[in-house]
Design an enzyme around this catalytic site. Sequence first.
Site, PDB file in Angstrom:
ATOM      1  N   GLU A   1       9.760  15.992  15.059  1.00 25.34           N
ATOM      2  CA  GLU A   1      10.220  15.746  13.690  1.00 25.34           C
ATOM      3  C   GLU A   1       9.489  16.741  12.785  1.00 25.34           C
ATOM      4  O   GLU A   1       8.267  16.705  12.679  1.00 25.34           O
ATOM      5  CB  GLU A   1       9.881  14.312  13.278  1.00 25.34           C
ATOM      6  CG  GLU A   1      10.361  13.984  11.892  1.00 25.34           C
ATOM      7  CD  GLU A   1      10.168  12.513  11.524  1.00 25.34           C
ATOM      8  OE1 GLU A   1       9.031  12.026  11.585  1.00 25.34           O
ATOM      9  OE2 GLU A   1      11.170  11.866  11.170  1.00 25.34           O
TER      10      GLU A   1
ATOM     11  N   CYS B   1      13.619  10.316   7.076  1.00 22.98           N
ATOM     12  CA  CYS B   1      13.429   9.856   8.455  1.00 22.98           C
ATOM     13  C   CYS B   1      14.712  10.037   9.266  1.00 22.98           C
ATOM     14  O   CYS B   1      14.674  10.365  10.429  1.00 22.98           O
ATOM     15  CB  CYS B   1      12.966   8.410   8.479  1.00 22.98           C
ATOM     16  SG  CYS B   1      13.846   7.366   7.330  1.00 22.98           S
TER      17      CYS B   1
ATOM     18  N   LYS C   1       0.877  -1.176   0.000  1.00 23.30           N
ATOM     19  CA  LYS C   1       0.000   0.000   0.000  1.00 23.30           C
ATOM     20  C   LYS C   1       0.908   1.218   0.000  1.00 23.30           C
ATOM     21  O   LYS C   1       1.428   1.624   1.030  1.00 23.30           O
ATOM     22  CB  LYS C   1      -0.880  -0.010   1.257  1.00 23.30           C
ATOM     23  CG  LYS C   1      -2.221   0.699   1.093  1.00 23.30           C
ATOM     24  CD  LYS C   1      -2.166   2.136   0.639  1.00 23.30           C
ATOM     25  CE  LYS C   1      -1.965   3.126   1.758  1.00 23.30           C
ATOM     26  NZ  LYS C   1      -1.859   4.523   1.266  1.00 23.30           N
TER      27      LYS C   1
ATOM     28  N   GLU D   1       9.237   1.669  11.334  1.00 26.59           N
ATOM     29  CA  GLU D   1      10.327   2.631  11.170  1.00 26.59           C
ATOM     30  C   GLU D   1       9.679   4.010  11.185  1.00 26.59           C
ATOM     31  O   GLU D   1       8.986   4.374  10.241  1.00 26.59           O
ATOM     32  CB  GLU D   1      11.047   2.322   9.853  1.00 26.59           C
ATOM     33  CG  GLU D   1      12.440   2.875   9.818  1.00 26.59           C
ATOM     34  CD  GLU D   1      12.449   4.293   9.320  1.00 26.59           C
ATOM     35  OE1 GLU D   1      12.298   5.210  10.153  1.00 26.59           O
ATOM     36  OE2 GLU D   1      12.579   4.464   8.109  1.00 26.59           O
TER      37      GLU D   1
HETATM   38  P1  NAP Z   1       1.627   8.616   7.936  1.00 30.19           P
HETATM   39  O1  NAP Z   1       0.205   8.917   8.170  1.00 30.19           O
HETATM   40  O2  NAP Z   1       2.341   7.853   8.981  1.00 30.19           O
HETATM   41  O3  NAP Z   1       1.747   7.834   6.536  1.00 30.19           O
HETATM   42  C1  NAP Z   1       2.672   6.809   6.263  1.00 30.19           C
HETATM   43  C2  NAP Z   1       2.007   5.681   5.502  1.00 30.19           C
HETATM   44  O4  NAP Z   1       0.960   5.113   6.298  1.00 30.19           O
HETATM   45  C3  NAP Z   1       1.339   6.119   4.197  1.00 30.19           C
HETATM   46  O5  NAP Z   1       1.411   5.071   3.249  1.00 30.19           O
HETATM   47  C4  NAP Z   1      -0.095   6.320   4.639  1.00 30.19           C
HETATM   48  O6  NAP Z   1      -0.990   6.274   3.549  1.00 30.19           O
HETATM   49  C5  NAP Z   1      -0.277   5.161   5.590  1.00 30.19           C
HETATM   50  N1  NAP Z   1      -1.350   5.310   6.558  1.00 30.19           N
HETATM   51  C6  NAP Z   1      -1.925   6.468   7.018  1.00 30.19           C
HETATM   52  N2  NAP Z   1      -2.898   6.188   7.908  1.00 30.19           N
HETATM   53  C7  NAP Z   1      -2.969   4.835   8.018  1.00 30.19           C
HETATM   54  C8  NAP Z   1      -3.767   3.935   8.778  1.00 30.19           C
HETATM   55  N3  NAP Z   1      -4.732   4.365   9.608  1.00 30.19           N
HETATM   56  N4  NAP Z   1      -3.543   2.607   8.658  1.00 30.19           N
HETATM   57  C9  NAP Z   1      -2.585   2.141   7.836  1.00 30.19           C
HETATM   58  N5  NAP Z   1      -1.813   2.946   7.080  1.00 30.19           N
HETATM   59  C10 NAP Z   1      -1.987   4.271   7.171  1.00 30.19           C
HETATM   60  O7  NAP Z   1       2.453   9.950   7.677  1.00 30.19           O
HETATM   61  P2  NAP Z   1       2.025  11.308   6.920  1.00 30.19           P
HETATM   62  O8  NAP Z   1       0.698  11.792   7.402  1.00 30.19           O
HETATM   63  O9  NAP Z   1       2.173  11.069   5.467  1.00 30.19           O
HETATM   64  O10 NAP Z   1       3.165  12.292   7.432  1.00 30.19           O
HETATM   65  C11 NAP Z   1       3.093  12.854   8.742  1.00 30.19           C
HETATM   66  C12 NAP Z   1       4.444  12.859   9.421  1.00 30.19           C
HETATM   67  O11 NAP Z   1       4.948  11.537   9.506  1.00 30.19           O
HETATM   68  C13 NAP Z   1       5.548  13.624   8.725  1.00 30.19           C
HETATM   69  O12 NAP Z   1       5.534  14.971   9.020  1.00 30.19           O
HETATM   70  C14 NAP Z   1       6.783  12.956   9.256  1.00 30.19           C
HETATM   71  O13 NAP Z   1       7.132  13.514  10.487  1.00 30.19           O
HETATM   72  C15 NAP Z   1       6.344  11.530   9.463  1.00 30.19           C
HETATM   73  N6  NAP Z   1       6.808  10.640   8.362  1.00 30.19           N
HETATM   74  C16 NAP Z   1       7.895   9.874   8.593  1.00 30.19           C
HETATM   75  C17 NAP Z   1       8.373   9.068   7.577  1.00 30.19           C
HETATM   76  C18 NAP Z   1       9.594   8.211   7.794  1.00 30.19           C
HETATM   77  O14 NAP Z   1      10.310   7.943   6.845  1.00 30.19           O
HETATM   78  N7  NAP Z   1       9.819   7.713   8.985  1.00 30.19           N
HETATM   79  C19 NAP Z   1       7.754   9.042   6.331  1.00 30.19           C
HETATM   80  C20 NAP Z   1       6.614   9.827   6.137  1.00 30.19           C
HETATM   81  C21 NAP Z   1       6.160  10.616   7.165  1.00 30.19           C
HETATM   82  P3  NAP Z   1      -1.520   7.672   2.933  1.00 30.19           P
HETATM   83  O15 NAP Z   1      -0.350   8.582   2.810  1.00 30.19           O
HETATM   84  O16 NAP Z   1      -2.078   7.269   1.623  1.00 30.19           O
HETATM   85  O17 NAP Z   1      -2.553   8.186   3.892  1.00 30.19           O
END
Ligand code: NAP
Length: 482
Positions: free
Chosen positions: A384, A285, A176, A251
Amino acid sequence: MEFRHFIGNTWSAPDNGATLDVIDPSTGEPFAAIGRGNAADIDAAVVAARGAMGEALDGPWATRSPAERADLLFAYAAAVLEHGDELAQLEARDTGKALKTARTDAAVLARYLRYYAGCVDKLHGETLPYTTGFTVLTIREPIGVTGHIIPWNYPMQIYGRSVGASLAAGNACVVKPAEDASLSILRLAEIAAEVGFPAGAINVVTGLGSEAGAALSANPGIGHISFTGSTVTGALVARTAADRHCPTVLELGGKSPQLLFDDADLDEALPVILNAIVQNAGQTCSAGSRLLIQRNIYEQVIERLAERFAALRSGPPAMDLDMGPLVNAKQHARVRGLVQLAESEGIPVAGRGKIVVEASRSGFFQEAVLFRDVPPQSRLAQEEIFGPVLAAIPFDDEADAVKIANGTPYGLVAGVWTRDGSRGLRLARKLQAGQVFINNYGAGGGVELPFGGVKASGHGREKGFEALYGFTALKTIAIKHG
Ligand code: NAP
Ligand code: MG
């Protein structure tokens, strides 16, 4: 352009016919659409993946010998390199990352696939000493179907490290991708089919995290979940998975510190420190987002870094500048909000980059910002930010530096810059992090190096040989022969 899910080696329309716009972050305008997957789509992907494994590991994927699996992964790596430019263009358009970064991502993905291809026929068990008259052995078996929830910051690299390792361990995968970065992943699944992976080995369902992602976390046919993303969503996924005793690797990012001592080689350190926060516009990250500087070199370092920050340019990916736009409107608003908050709290800005005039005003551009004298307990030093924002903090001695470095909820990566070898090692042992770099810093890359966090940065390890173990179920067989 309208993309469907990729299930069982065919493009398949979303169950409910719904789609989502794909936005170009350089302009804020839609340029394509993807399927808005739901639980029925995830079910279909799991059925296809289980078909590839077979009920008794007798399916077309599970019956491939290790050498055949390795050959396919090597062929996949070669095909990714062949399509490197196409993949990079797609990724740059979809996520806004500079083209050079997207090209590197495609090359690193190929490297992951080659690395794990080379591991397939070396993933063996052991024989164990036990009571007289017994022979005991362990076998690393595939788990079955693994789920992969991939974020938007490094979709290709993260696909490589998790799907590559899982396939090498003999599993079939349901992926996904993030709604903001699905195009390269869909193309990668298609390329896998072209190089000969059997139907169901790799399946991609696009859609929202709260719908397709949540359905994947809850699907009883999925035996393991790799998640990269935020701490909040990671905990949600793990809780859902725990209801059916499904293991997770999480992660979850960090607030990674670099400790710069007065005996460090500044000419070598400063470009690396800059790159570690600027790379991919800070949406990494393992970004080095806190810089701890020994007080007697503090002013000198701030001055030199401020000059470099002032020279940084953000612009459209095709211009291949230091940074592209941030990935979406939400991230843009979040990063700007945190920068404004810090300024309103009176935290001084020491240096600031520029957004070029060619950048569309409706794009999600954010200039790089260097803050100095950042209080270690401020949100700027604790959260972050996921943008090109560096928090500089002075320290007095080793003990002070370690206390500040370990004083956040996170623990992903740390860097130590010193010419004193003993100090480097001493601090590496004291820092709470999954990886410590001494006189270098590896934000991303390093496919051979086990990677993952402690504390709120998550658990489990990806990359390297270590990652393979997580994708297997270890079986112990005890034979009494007298
Ligand atoms: P996120 O919500 O954690 O999204 C990461 C992944 O999880 C995406 O594929 C997302 O899909 C999916 N996801 C979201 N809600 C979910 C749920 N309830 N169940 C299962 N999967 C789900 O992160 P974000 O909202 O894109 O970003 C917010 C913050 O997260 C950023 O500001 C950053 O601090 C952090 N982040 C960290 C990393 C890393 O590499 N560790 C990467 C991205 C973000 P969708 O995007 O399609 O909703
Ligand atoms: Mg997009």
